[in-house]
Design a protein around this motif. Sequence first.
Motif, PDB file in Angstrom:
ATOM      1  N   ASP A 185       6.153  -1.043  11.621  1.00 35.74           N
ATOM      2  CA  ASP A 185       6.850  -2.257  11.223  1.00 35.74           C
ATOM      3  C   ASP A 185       6.612  -2.602   9.755  1.00 35.74           C
ATOM      4  OD1 ASP A 185       7.914  -2.555  13.730  1.00 35.74           O
ATOM      5  OD2 ASP A 185       6.516  -4.123  14.372  1.00 35.74           O
ATOM      6  N   ALA A 186       5.532  -2.085   9.184  1.00 39.70           N
ATOM      7  CA  ALA A 186       5.206  -2.386   7.788  1.00 39.70           C
ATOM      8  C   ALA A 186       5.795  -1.377   6.803  1.00 39.70           C
ATOM      9  CB  ALA A 186       3.681  -2.439   7.610  1.00 39.70           C
ATOM     10  N   VAL A 199      -8.872   1.265   5.872  1.00 39.58           N
ATOM     11  CA  VAL A 199      -8.614   0.830   4.504  1.00 39.58           C
ATOM     12  C   VAL A 199      -7.684  -0.371   4.554  1.00 39.58           C
ATOM     13  CG1 VAL A 199      -7.733   1.467   2.235  1.00 39.58           C
ATOM     14  CG2 VAL A 199      -8.870   3.198   3.654  1.00 39.58           C
ATOM     15  N   ASP A 200      -8.166  -1.508   4.065  1.00 43.68           N
ATOM     16  CA  ASP A 200      -7.370  -2.731   4.032  1.00 43.68           C
ATOM     17  C   ASP A 200      -6.773  -3.051   5.403  1.00 43.68           C
ATOM     18  OD1 ASP A 200      -6.372  -4.970   2.760  1.00 43.68           O
ATOM     19  OD2 ASP A 200      -4.533  -3.984   2.063  1.00 43.68           O
ATOM     20  N   GLY A 201      -7.565  -2.836   6.446  1.00 47.13           N
ATOM     21  CA  GLY A 201      -7.143  -3.152   7.797  1.00 47.13           C
ATOM     22  C   GLY A 201      -6.338  -2.077   8.494  1.00 47.13           C
ATOM     23  N   VAL A 202      -6.001  -1.007   7.792  1.00 46.59           N
ATOM     24  CA  VAL A 202      -5.221   0.094   8.374  1.00 46.59           C
ATOM     25  C   VAL A 202      -6.178   1.213   8.783  1.00 46.59           C
ATOM     26  CG1 VAL A 202      -3.400   1.787   7.986  1.00 46.59           C
ATOM     27  CG2 VAL A 202      -3.244  -0.474   6.926  1.00 46.59           C
ATOM     28  N   ARG A 203      -6.079   1.632  10.036  1.00 48.95           N
ATOM     29  CA  ARG A 203      -6.893   2.747  10.521  1.00 48.95           C
ATOM     30  C   ARG A 203      -6.140   4.040  10.254  1.00 48.95           C
ATOM     31  NH1 ARG A 203     -12.050   3.843  10.816  1.00 48.95           N
ATOM     32  NH2 ARG A 203     -12.590   5.388  12.428  1.00 48.95           N
ATOM     33  N   MET A 258       0.847  -1.202   0.000  1.00 51.79           N
ATOM     34  CA  MET A 258       0.000   0.000   0.000  1.00 51.79           C
ATOM     35  C   MET A 258       0.877   1.244   0.000  1.00 51.79           C
ATOM     36  SD  MET A 258      -2.597   1.495   2.939  1.00 51.79           S
ATOM     37  CE  MET A 258      -3.814   0.197   2.852  1.00 51.79           C
ATOM     38  N   ARG A 259       0.535   2.198  -0.815  1.00 51.15           N
ATOM     39  CA  ARG A 259       1.177   3.515  -0.788  1.00 51.15           C
ATOM     40  C   ARG A 259       0.194   4.513  -0.192  1.00 51.15           C
ATOM     41  NH1 ARG A 259       5.574   4.123  -5.051  1.00 51.15           N
ATOM     42  NH2 ARG A 259       5.730   2.082  -6.023  1.00 51.15           N
ATOM     43  N   VAL A 265       4.430   7.244   2.295  1.00 53.69           N
ATOM     44  CA  VAL A 265       5.081   6.034   2.784  1.00 53.69           C
ATOM     45  C   VAL A 265       4.587   4.843   1.980  1.00 53.69           C
ATOM     46  CG1 VAL A 265       5.432   6.860   5.140  1.00 53.69           C
ATOM     47  CG2 VAL A 265       3.346   5.587   4.581  1.00 53.69           C
ATOM     48  N   GLU A 266       5.436   3.832   1.914  1.00 53.83           N
ATOM     49  CA  GLU A 266       5.062   2.564   1.304  1.00 53.83           C
ATOM     50  C   GLU A 266       5.034   1.512   2.391  1.00 53.83           C
ATOM     51  OE1 GLU A 266       6.263  -0.372  -2.417  1.00 53.83           O
ATOM     52  OE2 GLU A 266       7.147   1.623  -2.233  1.00 53.83           O
ATOM     53  N   LEU A 267       3.988   0.691   2.374  1.00 51.53           N
ATOM     54  CA  LEU A 267       3.783  -0.329   3.393  1.00 51.53           C
ATOM     55  C   LEU A 267       3.799  -1.712   2.760  1.00 51.53           C
ATOM     56  CD1 LEU A 267       0.702   1.305   5.175  1.00 51.53           C
ATOM     57  CD2 LEU A 267       3.079   1.452   5.922  1.00 51.53           C
ATOM     58  N   ALA A 268       4.446  -2.640   3.430  1.00 54.25           N
ATOM     59  CA  ALA A 268       4.354  -4.048   3.086  1.00 54.25           C
ATOM     60  C   ALA A 268       3.476  -4.697   4.147  1.00 54.25           C
ATOM     61  CB  ALA A 268       5.729  -4.692   3.040  1.00 54.25           C
ATOM     62  N   LEU A 269       2.194  -4.713   3.904  1.00 54.59           N
ATOM     63  CA  LEU A 269       1.236  -5.237   4.870  1.00 54.59           C
ATOM     64  C   LEU A 269       1.194  -6.764   4.814  1.00 54.59           C
ATOM     65  CD1 LEU A 269      -1.565  -2.648   4.157  1.00 54.59           C
ATOM     66  CD2 LEU A 269      -0.164  -2.759   6.218  1.00 54.59           C
TER      67      LEU A 269
END
Length: 281
Positions: free
Chosen positions: A238-239, A106-110, A1-2, A263-267
Amino acid sequence: MRLATWNVNSIRARVTRTVDFAVREDIDVLAMQETKCTPEQFPYAPFQDAGYEVVAHGHNQWNGVAIASRLPIEDVEYSFDGMPGFAKGLEGPDQPHEARALGATVDGVRVWSLYVPNGRSLTDPHYAYKLDFLRALAQHTRDALAATPGQPLALVGDFNIAPTDEDNGDPAIIPGVSTHVSEPEREAFRALESAGLTDVVRPLAPTGFTYWDYKRLRFPRNEGLRIDFILGSRAFADAVTDAGIHRSERKGEIPSDHVPVVVELALPGTSDEDDVPMIFG
């Protein structure tokens, strides 16, 4: 996710530029502040044509927050628990809420898109309101993390605080005289970190400002402030795999006085093949 945050300083004036940025940089979730319109006035069509769903919150031509996402938006809230209100000349607990907070999952991210009050001056009632807003936000954060400690949580937006001297490059912003750099404001920022949040951008982009006043050639002289942040919980931090400040968005035609922070996340559940390196201008 970006995930990106951007004080757009009027979405109706800058909708083309905002959508172009989101598409060009492959942004999945864009939190916006200072949209300066009601939900009925928000220019949804360009976002929808680009594949984004939008939720917007605003009362008039001031303030305003929004979230655009290519992923489904769930559990929308238009204020956080304990959030104070403000109205010039009024006192007490029943002042109306301004459009300064918008929460969504969104996709589990608050994610909370936040436009923290400016404060105006150290003696203005708006300054006390700013500190009350931040205290309530810290308490809400503590409660949210206690209730769902494993959920990634991000507070993003324009915090109107330069938390360290390195975040202030504007000679007109003077400690002891100006807002944004006063010790109570900086302590309120540190309280958010103590509540369980981390500035996830600083380790990956330790320098650079996010705001430059339109006046006095502040941008060409690089006399700016770093006041736009992405603060994440442990699960969010951490992601994070990459982060940056898009300084080039302060250039060109009718720019906002702020630039995007990304930021870029590796969920969990995201394939490494989905991760594409980010290039920051």
